[in-house]
Write a protein that holds these residues in place. Structure first.
Motif, PDB file in Angstrom:
ATOM      1  N   VAL A  91     112.492 -49.543 -44.979  1.00 41.08           N
ATOM      2  CA  VAL A  91     111.273 -48.865 -45.426  1.00 41.08           C
ATOM      3  C   VAL A  91     111.657 -47.540 -46.059  1.00 41.08           C
ATOM      4  O   VAL A  91     112.490 -46.801 -45.532  1.00 41.08           O
ATOM      5  CB  VAL A  91     110.311 -48.610 -44.237  1.00 41.08           C
ATOM      6  CG1 VAL A  91     109.250 -47.580 -44.612  1.00 41.08           C
ATOM      7  CG2 VAL A  91     109.655 -49.907 -43.798  1.00 41.08           C
ATOM      8  N   TYR A  92     111.053 -47.275 -47.220  1.00 46.00           N
ATOM      9  CA  TYR A  92     111.098 -45.929 -47.802  1.00 46.00           C
ATOM     10  C   TYR A  92     109.677 -45.374 -47.745  1.00 46.00           C
ATOM     11  O   TYR A  92     108.820 -45.768 -48.547  1.00 46.00           O
ATOM     12  CB  TYR A  92     111.552 -45.974 -49.262  1.00 46.00           C
ATOM     13  CG  TYR A  92     113.038 -46.088 -49.478  1.00 46.00           C
ATOM     14  CD1 TYR A  92     113.942 -45.809 -48.469  1.00 46.00           C
ATOM     15  CD2 TYR A  92     113.547 -46.468 -50.720  1.00 46.00           C
ATOM     16  CE1 TYR A  92     115.305 -45.912 -48.681  1.00 46.00           C
ATOM     17  CE2 TYR A  92     114.909 -46.566 -50.945  1.00 46.00           C
ATOM     18  CZ  TYR A  92     115.782 -46.287 -49.925  1.00 46.00           C
ATOM     19  OH  TYR A  92     117.129 -46.395 -50.147  1.00 46.00           O
TER      20      TYR A  92
ATOM     21  N   VAL B 270      99.727 -36.508 -51.372  1.00 51.03           N
ATOM     22  CA  VAL B 270     100.070 -37.881 -51.705  1.00 51.03           C
ATOM     23  C   VAL B 270     101.239 -38.387 -50.859  1.00 51.03           C
ATOM     24  O   VAL B 270     102.204 -37.662 -50.587  1.00 51.03           O
ATOM     25  CB  VAL B 270     100.397 -38.018 -53.213  1.00 51.03           C
ATOM     26  CG1 VAL B 270     101.631 -37.205 -53.598  1.00 51.03           C
ATOM     27  CG2 VAL B 270     100.580 -39.476 -53.605  1.00 51.03           C
ATOM     28  N   SER B 271     101.128 -39.644 -50.417  1.00 50.51           N
ATOM     29  CA  SER B 271     102.221 -40.330 -49.735  1.00 50.51           C
ATOM     30  C   SER B 271     102.413 -41.691 -50.390  1.00 50.51           C
ATOM     31  O   SER B 271     101.520 -42.201 -51.086  1.00 50.51           O
ATOM     32  CB  SER B 271     101.923 -40.509 -48.244  1.00 50.51           C
ATOM     33  OG  SER B 271     101.894 -39.269 -47.570  1.00 50.51           O
ATOM     34  N   SER B 272     103.568 -42.288 -50.171  1.00 42.91           N
ATOM     35  CA  SER B 272     103.875 -43.594 -50.754  1.00 42.91           C
ATOM     36  C   SER B 272     104.406 -44.512 -49.665  1.00 42.91           C
ATOM     37  O   SER B 272     105.420 -44.226 -49.032  1.00 42.91           O
ATOM     38  CB  SER B 272     104.906 -43.447 -51.880  1.00 42.91           C
ATOM     39  OG  SER B 272     105.125 -44.683 -52.519  1.00 42.91           O
ATOM     40  N   ILE B 273     103.700 -45.619 -49.464  1.00 41.92           N
ATOM     41  CA  ILE B 273     104.070 -46.633 -48.473  1.00 41.92           C
ATOM     42  C   ILE B 273     104.926 -47.679 -49.172  1.00 41.92           C
ATOM     43  O   ILE B 273     104.542 -48.227 -50.202  1.00 41.92           O
ATOM     44  CB  ILE B 273     102.807 -47.275 -47.882  1.00 41.92           C
ATOM     45  CG1 ILE B 273     102.052 -46.253 -47.024  1.00 41.92           C
ATOM     46  CG2 ILE B 273     103.136 -48.524 -47.088  1.00 41.92           C
ATOM     47  CD1 ILE B 273     100.649 -46.694 -46.664  1.00 41.92           C
ATOM     48  N   ASN B 274     106.100 -47.955 -48.619  1.00 36.59           N
ATOM     49  CA  ASN B 274     107.011 -48.932 -49.220  1.00 36.59           C
ATOM     50  C   ASN B 274     107.638 -49.773 -48.117  1.00 36.59           C
ATOM     51  O   ASN B 274     108.265 -49.230 -47.206  1.00 36.59           O
ATOM     52  CB  ASN B 274     108.134 -48.230 -49.988  1.00 36.59           C
ATOM     53  CG  ASN B 274     107.601 -47.310 -51.065  1.00 36.59           C
ATOM     54  OD1 ASN B 274     107.376 -47.714 -52.185  1.00 36.59           O
ATOM     55  ND2 ASN B 274     107.395 -46.042 -50.718  1.00 36.59           N
ATOM     56  N   ALA B 275     107.487 -51.090 -48.203  1.00 34.15           N
ATOM     57  CA  ALA B 275     108.039 -51.991 -47.191  1.00 34.15           C
ATOM     58  C   ALA B 275     108.855 -53.068 -47.881  1.00 34.15           C
ATOM     59  O   ALA B 275     108.363 -53.736 -48.801  1.00 34.15           O
ATOM     60  CB  ALA B 275     106.913 -52.622 -46.376  1.00 34.15           C
ATOM     61  N   PHE B 276     110.103 -53.260 -47.424  1.00 31.83           N
ATOM     62  CA  PHE B 276     111.029 -54.172 -48.094  1.00 31.83           C
ATOM     63  C   PHE B 276     111.715 -55.103 -47.088  1.00 31.83           C
ATOM     64  O   PHE B 276     112.796 -54.792 -46.575  1.00 31.83           O
ATOM     65  CB  PHE B 276     112.097 -53.380 -48.853  1.00 31.83           C
ATOM     66  CG  PHE B 276     111.537 -52.315 -49.762  1.00 31.83           C
ATOM     67  CD1 PHE B 276     110.806 -52.652 -50.889  1.00 31.83           C
ATOM     68  CD2 PHE B 276     111.750 -50.968 -49.489  1.00 31.83           C
ATOM     69  CE1 PHE B 276     110.296 -51.682 -51.730  1.00 31.83           C
ATOM     70  CE2 PHE B 276     111.242 -49.989 -50.322  1.00 31.83           C
ATOM     71  CZ  PHE B 276     110.507 -50.342 -51.446  1.00 31.83           C
TER      72      PHE B 276
END
Length: 456
Positions: A273-274, A298-304
């Motif tokens: 996750v980033y 602002v935030s950014s949700i990133n799931a890999f």
């Protein structure tokens, strides 16, 4: 017919100091075998006083493969058809993505070279002894063998190449985008009778671009797992929470889901996750750095999730509690571009035409230079350290025409410089399957202010 393969003339066969004459495979090597109830080890050595150069090891039980035997056989048949069309007698793959694609084995290099040597009737993984029998346990696809080299003499890897391909007298395919200046002469010495080196990297990429039905099913499961990781981050988004703590929640949720969804033997590794917040949102690939979540920032949700070397993603812009007016304006513009991009994905459309139309949409909003990269990419065997199907990206220079069973992302991004109104990075990301008459969005959770203004 695939595009012509680049032909590279062989250099002179001068002696290469880094590879001694002992590197040439000698059929008279002594073999020593030890066998137990659970496997065997076969050592190969020049004489009884020298430690082994090469060996084969069987240990434990074979694992359940990622894909069926029929799927893997089809991949190999297409590759060998390509080899026949271009008069290739053998191929030596050296990249993560191609070794994995044809063998179901994803290596960890740690400075060691790995390979997959393929002829018209054999396929063999070349691995370091550090992995012991792990490659053998995974190498059931395409009846792959496994030849192990040791660290005990320099360039034992090339001894393995020599053993497997040293007899080849025709053309040999190599990945020129992965063949270093140092290794090219070593390859030429290990395969001394090869008539010509052909670049296999681009044609092999073209074979991977259109996904099989099994690959699509695999990616569909992973898209759902990615959403689980994203929503776990949403639950952890509280004022003062550190980005790395939020990232841990997302990673843990996905790893547990992978373990439940896929068979025992599936590798539970490389999922990540980033989670970005504040100024760290200006990059797609910013790792957590210890910044904390604040209301109205602002935030950014990133799931890999990663399964069998395959990559999936779920990415959303998010705000905690509320969105300032200018941030909302920029966010809504980026969402508008994302929605239009998804609409444009259909068979017969050129990648470059998608990019050009979306460029015009950004120009209409006076944001033509706020986009840091292309609008999307292909899915398959890739992660942040390896792989890329560069011929299937939504960029102005890509002529590829979309076809059914291609799986692509649509992920426009807008970045506003720190200190300016609306500062931050905005990016939505959906996984999209090209169908016979349009597309299917593999992500089921929406994006934009109506979904991701988080109020706990």
């Amino acid at each position: 017919m695939l595009s012509a393969i680049c032909r590279l003339p062989l250099a002179s066969r001068a002696f290469v100091p880094a590879v001694s004459h002992a590197a040439v495979y000698c059929p008279s090597r002594r073999l020593h075998q030890t066998t137990s109830l659970h496997g065997k080890i076969v050592f190969e050595r020049i004489n009884e006083h020298e430690r082994p150069h090469l060996m084969t090891i069987e240990n434990g039980k074979k694992v359940i493969p990622t894909f069926s035997a029929e799927e893997m056989a089809t991949r190999m048949a297409k590759l060998r058809s390509l080899m026949t069309e271009n008069d290739m007698e053998a191929v030596l793959f050296t990249s993560y993505h191609n070794i994995n694609y044809y063998s179901d084995f994803l290596h960890v290099a740690f400075g060691r070279p790995y390979g997959l040597a393929i002829t018209h009737d054999s396929a063999t993984i070349i691995s370091g002894l550090v992995d012991w029998a792990q490659p053998w346990r995974r190498a059931i696809a395409n009846n792959c063998g496994n030849l192990i080299y040791t660290d005990w003499q320099r360039d034992n890897y090339w001894r393995a190449v020599q053993k497997l391909l040293g007899h080849v007298r025709g053309k040999v395919g190599v990945e020129t985008d992965h063949m270093t200046i140092v290794n090219k002469p070593k390859f030429q010495q290990a395969v001394p009778y090869a008539a010509e080196m052909l670049d296999i990297s681009v044609p092999a990429m073209q074979l991977r671009i259109v996904k099989s039905d099994e690959e699509v099913a695999h990616l569909r499961k992973m898209a759902a797992i990615a959403e689980e990781g994203g929503m776990a981050q949403v639950k952890a988004m509280k004022e003062g929470a550190a980005d790395y703590e939020i990232a841990l929640h997302g990673t843990q949720a996905m790893v547990k889901s992978i373990a439940k969804t896929f068979p025992v033997g599936t590798e539970l590794r490389d999922t990540w996750v980033y989670f970005h917040t504040g100024p760290n949102t200006d990059s797609c690939h910013s790792p957590p750095v210890g910044l904390t979540v604040k209301k109205g920032v602002v935030s950014s949700i990133n799931a890999f999730p990663m399964v069998g070397g395959y990559y999936a993603a779920f990415e959303r812009t998010a705000f905690l509690d509320h969105v300032p007016d200018e941030n909302l304006r920029i966010w809504e513009i980026n969402c508008e571009v994302t929605r239009r991009g998804i609409e444009l994905i259909k068979p017969g459309v050129k990648c470059k035409d998608v990019a050009m139309e979306l460029n015009e949409l950004f120009r209409k909003h006076d944001l033509p230079d706020a986009r840091p990269f292309g609008y999307g990419h292909s899915f398959g065997i890739l992660c942040h350290y390896y792989g890329r199907e560069a011929a299937l990206e939504f960029r102005e220079d890509i002529e590829t025409v979309l076809e059914p069973n291609m799986v692509v992302s649509m992920e426009p991004m807008t970045v506003i410089q720190e200190g300016m109104p609306g500062a931050g990075g905005y990016r939505e990301h959906d996984m999209v399957l090209v169908t016979e008459d349009g597309n299917e969005d593999l992500n089921t959770i929406g994006f934009g202010p109506e979904h991701f203004v988080i109020k706990h």
